[in-house]
Design an enzyme around this catalytic site. Structure first.
Site, short mmCIF file in Angstrom:
data_model
loop_
_atom_site.label_atom_id
_atom_site.label_comp_id
_atom_site.label_asym_id
_atom_site.label_seq_id
_atom_site.Cartn_x
_atom_site.Cartn_y
_atom_site.Cartn_z
CE LYS A 54 108.95 119.84 -5.27
NZ LYS A 54 107.90 120.62 -4.59
CG ASP A 109 101.52 103.32 -9.31
OD1 ASP A 109 101.27 102.46 -8.44
OD2 ASP A 109 101.08 104.48 -9.27
CB ALA A 159 101.55 104.64 -1.42
CG HIS A 163 80.91 99.67 24.43
ND1 HIS A 163 80.13 99.59 23.31
CD2 HIS A 163 80.19 100.34 25.37
CE1 HIS A 163 78.97 100.18 23.54
NE2 HIS A 163 78.98 100.64 24.80
#
Length: 468
Positions: free
Chosen positions: A47, A312, A320, A445
């Site tokens: 996919k 990878d 990623a 803040h």
């Protein structure tokens, strides 16, 4: 085919770029190359979106958020809100998770089509330095990009049966919450699943062979996470490696090298991910491969001039967003834009367990190795001094690593929502900011981002809500 040309009737045409793999690196390269006017073919066997979208980043973070909701419902009385927690409906959790994935998947498909990328579904094979074969057809390219990603790893003699001994892929689709789980590996994947399953009500034990959880992080961050996990009731065993796993009547027994034993319903093997390169024709085409990883230079060029590789598949950070950046780098290089190589130390890193661990730049140890121990200054700002952290009831710290009298070279944060603070930390590191320069910036803040500002105020010698 989604967009692009009808290759079946135009087989003689050569693409500018043929990409093998439609995960983060592959599709980012396709989108950017098409945007720059290149003619692109993108080949994916599963996919579009790859591991990140379907079996990694997105589904795991959806589970983690469901776990956060479960924890909040259990603890709501502490905030004066009366609710009841009746348990985890895994069918409902998966419906939510899959809905997130489906929406992103449809959007990505539309994006690829809108850029006129020729999208091909099928298992591709590198047939030459300038071609990929898929579905019995050859796709010729002036340049080839390999982006075939990674899969979960195991250990010799440890067979993943997908029932009692499972991978992260299996854990994402489990139809139940295990009563107990052993997680082999205390890195990012391991501690994220430990966090999810604990939130869902499981008894969890993490086994990590190195001396700390998330061992790639600064040691201070690891110790803070370990403290938080103890408080949450997540057990862990550090510093001893795995020996064997055996089936029991009710699950699995794990034995460590020192003879210590643990039993649970399931064993999740989370020791990392290995590259997908075997049997795809890479080495036959002359591409240099080392331990399964394709070797590249700083521009993601392989040993073959017409072939690049990203994600990878190459031995860089398995993230990623690194894949996105590498894919864009290759596309821009091929389009003649002369892009700057990535500084991998400057990439933000986030582990999305509870509490979150986020960092960018060098650890204290790495900084000492680079600059010398006497040239490194560190500062820790405890979130106890941060108003929003008090409201959220989160504990943790911001740790800064500075080259003495120079720039901040590392930012390390532990606490709720720290992943959302790492963007500013990335700018601080990558723009080589001095503590005094960051101290001049005004932070809203009460926010978690104030913690970064307060830390830099202190490092600049003018602490506000922290002790000198």
């Amino acid at each position: 085919m989604h967009g692009g040309r009808d290759v079946a009737n135009d087989a003689s045409t050569v693409f500018d770029l043929v990409i093998l793999g439609g995960g983060s690196g592959g599709y980012a390269a396709a989108l950017r190359a098409a945007q720059l006017g290149l003619d692109v073919a993108l080949i994916e066997k599963d996919k579009l979106g790859g591991t990140c979208l379907h079996r990694g980043c997105i589904p795991t973070k959806a589970l983690l958020h469901a776990g956060e909701v479960a924890d909040q419902s259990r603890e709501s009385a502490e905030f004066g809100v009366k609710t009841s927690f009746e348990g985890i409906d895994m069918a409902g959790v998966h419906k939510y998770k899959d809905g997130v994935i489906s929406g992103l998947y449809k959007g990505l498909q539309g994006l690829v089509a809108s850029r006129k990328v020729t999208y091909v579904e099928g298992a591709g094979h590198l047939s030459s330095p300038t071609s990929v074969d898929v579905n019995g057809q050859r796709y010729e390219g002036r340049h080839i990009l390999l982006a075939t990603g990674s899969v979960p790893k195991s250990l010799p003699g440890l067979t993943i049966d997908h029932e009692r001994i499972i991978s992260s892929d299996d854990a994402l689709v489990m139809d139940r919450v295990p009563k107990s789980a052993i997680i082999l590996g205390g890195g990012v994947i391991g501690v994220e699943f430990a966090s999810v399953w604990k939130s869902f009500g499981a008894e969890v034990t993490v086994v990590e062979g190195l001396k700390h959880l998330v061992p790639a992080e600064d040691e201070n961050s690891s110790k803070l996470l370990e403290r938080a996990f103890r408080k949450r009731g997540i057990k862990f065993n550090l510093g001893t490696f795995f020996d064997k796993a055996e089936y029991t009547d009710g699950g699995v027994k794990v034995t460590l090298a020192d003879g210590k034993e643990f039993e649970a319903e399931v064993l999740l093997v989370a020791i990392g991910r290995g590259p997908v390169s075997e049997g795809l024709g890479y080495e036959e085409a002359g591409v240099a491969v080392d331990r399964g990883f394709v070797t590249v230079d700083e521009y993601c060029r392989t040993s073959v001039p017409t072939i690049s590789a990203v994600g990878d598949l190459i031995p860089t950070l398995q993230l990623a967003h690194v894949g996105f950046a590498e894919g864009i780098l290759v596309a821009e290089r091929l389009a003649g834009l002369n892009p700057v190589p990535l500084d991998y130390a400057g990439v933000p890193r986030v582990t999305y367990c509870n509490p979150e661990v986020a960092s960018v730049g060098l650890t204290e140890e790495q900084a000492k190795e680079r600059y010398g121990a006497d040239k490194v200054v560190t500062l820790k700002y405890n979130l106890a001094g941060n108003g929003k952290s008090k409201i959220l009831r989160t504990a943790g710290e911001v740790k800064l690593v500075q080259e003495r009298d120079g720039a901040v070279v590392g930012v390390h944060m532990v606490g709720d929502r720290m992943g959302e603070q790492v963007a500013e930390a990335q700018l601080i590191y990558n723009w080589e900011a001095l503590p005094a320069e960051v101290a001049q910036l005004i932070h809203a803040h009460p926010t978690q981002t104030e913690a970064l500002g307060e830390a830099h105020l202190a490092l600049a010698g003018k602490p506000l809500h922290s002790h000198d």
